[in-house]
Design a protein around this motif. Sequence first.
Motif, PDB file in Angstrom:
ATOM      1  N   LYS A 176      -4.327   4.954  32.363  1.00 17.28           N
ATOM      2  CA  LYS A 176      -4.547   6.521  32.639  1.00 17.28           C
ATOM      3  C   LYS A 176      -3.273   5.457  33.757  1.00 17.28           C
ATOM      4  O   LYS A 176      -2.576   5.947  33.898  1.00 17.28           O
ATOM      5  CB  LYS A 176      -4.992   7.284  34.047  1.00 17.28           C
ATOM      6  CG  LYS A 176      -4.154   8.710  34.675  1.00 17.28           C
ATOM      7  CD  LYS A 176      -5.082   9.588  34.958  1.00 17.28           C
ATOM      8  CE  LYS A 176      -4.720  10.303  35.940  1.00 17.28           C
ATOM      9  NZ  LYS A 176      -5.248  11.275  37.223  1.00 17.28           N
ATOM     10  N   ASP A 177      -3.510   5.114  34.543  1.00 21.32           N
ATOM     11  CA  ASP A 177      -3.036   4.058  35.769  1.00 21.32           C
ATOM     12  C   ASP A 177      -1.645   3.520  35.293  1.00 21.32           C
ATOM     13  O   ASP A 177      -0.355   3.329  35.154  1.00 21.32           O
ATOM     14  CB  ASP A 177      -3.488   3.333  36.618  1.00 21.32           C
ATOM     15  CG  ASP A 177      -4.030   4.181  38.022  1.00 21.32           C
ATOM     16  OD1 ASP A 177      -3.955   5.690  37.684  1.00 21.32           O
ATOM     17  OD2 ASP A 177      -5.248   3.931  38.563  1.00 21.32           O
ATOM     18  N   ASP A 179      -0.180   4.292  31.596  1.00 24.60           N
ATOM     19  CA  ASP A 179       0.468   4.713  30.845  1.00 24.60           C
ATOM     20  C   ASP A 179       1.399   5.634  32.271  1.00 24.60           C
ATOM     21  O   ASP A 179       2.817   5.384  32.125  1.00 24.60           O
ATOM     22  CB  ASP A 179       0.052   5.808  30.651  1.00 24.60           C
ATOM     23  CG  ASP A 179      -0.750   5.498  29.051  1.00 24.60           C
ATOM     24  OD1 ASP A 179      -0.950   4.914  28.210  1.00 24.60           O
ATOM     25  OD2 ASP A 179      -1.860   6.512  28.518  1.00 24.60           O
TER      26      ASP A 179
END
Length: 510
Positions: A176-177, A179
């Motif tokens: 997530k980070d 992306d």
Amino acid sequence: MAAILEMRGITKTFPGVKALDNVNLKVEPGEIHALVGENGAGKSTLMKVLSGVYPFGSYEGEIFYEGQLSKFRDIAESEHVGIIIIHQELALVPLLSIAENIFLGNETSRFGVIDWDQAFARTRDLLKTVGLDENPETLITNIGVGKQQLVEIAKALSKKVKLLILDEPTASLSEKDSDALLSLLLNFKKQGISSILISHKLNEISKVADQITILRDGTTVETLNCHTTEINEDRIIQGMVGRDMAHRYPPRTPKIGETLLEVKSWNAHHHLHADRLVVKNINFTVRKGEIVGIAGLMGSGRTELAMSIFGRAYGQGISGTVRMNGKDADVSTINKAIEAGIAYVTEDRKQLGLVLDENITKNTTLANLPGVSTAMVIDEDKEYGVASDYRTKMRIRSFGVAQQTVNLSGGNQQKVVLSKWLFTEPQILILDEPTRGIDVGAKYEIYAIINELADQGRGVLMISSEMPELLGMCDRIYVMNEGKFVGEFPAAEASQETIMRAIMRSKELH
């Protein structure tokens, strides 16, 4: 439009080693230019030449920036014109606030006194730009690695960046980070900011890069235009390693024997918060000649489990039993765990795995000094012989065992860590993220070493955030989530889908 950066014929030599040999790099305005290559290919060295870490006069060749011949004598000079480099090891001060870190050495002041109101206001604006909603007064130590990476980028923006260099920016980040950071680079591109992205994560490079320059052994192999050339990971890998990597994992025919390690009813509480159970009633086995994986999302408790078993290196209020070869084993201290035949290769080789300022010899023998001592005095000839033997066996690329480990590439540093623990002659080797931050070529060599250990009848417990790695290497995989094992699959039944399904199903039950 003229290139924002052109490096021509860059050659950089260290004693006995030519790190860069006639390297060329051209970056266009407002593009994301990826720089890839195996560890030791020269990527970081090239960026240090560009940013003035290696000053003008210490290398051959020319650097043209915004059309002008540039002769940077230090980082301050390159930053002054808008070239900002963010290293893999973040250069933030943990006990200073976000605002203090962003303007450290670049303070906003009036009449020689820091203007905190302006500093906080500018920090809020910069944090908003990078997508962070944090109080400027929050200490760096109180935010996660992903947010720290964004603070580093905010700091770069405060210096009016035109060319942003990111060295392995997503190595320690969750998906997530990662992306979020890649999306930020695409936004910068729209604003006309150029980026040089160094990464081993080829799928990320394929997502965002406009051009890819491949380095191999200190030379430029080629530059690929991602808009006119069909780019895939195999194409990039072939350029990086000079051979087809269709088989990314070395073949192995498992020869699995009886149970070697058995862990029963294992519990561990948080090392600071005694009321928080982080490892919850874990049971598992590893057999002779078997490679067993532990899959799970970041924060699932995999590292805490491994460290608590290895001499209670993590946690408090630890309970449960460990058996080796059918007999109870005392693993209450690190020395006793080593004596019981267990070794643990940490995920953080630079901070916890190596003494970087020491040479290969000292690091290789560190965990087993009695093995190179006579009457409690280290026998330097024996120590040199052991280190030289492991350097040959592990194919460590260096000019000798006297070389400092800080000057080795990531893959070769990892081989030194493995050598250190193999010299303790373990029966069980726990590997925590064994290939983090190293390139595909070095990964293959590490995989081959792991296979050799299993073939010798040792047991391997392998923790990895890369599911393809676990699927490619392991005979059996346990799945961990929120401190518990929530699934177990033999290799034939394991897939990314079945592993993620086990994790998600366990989340639904909570």
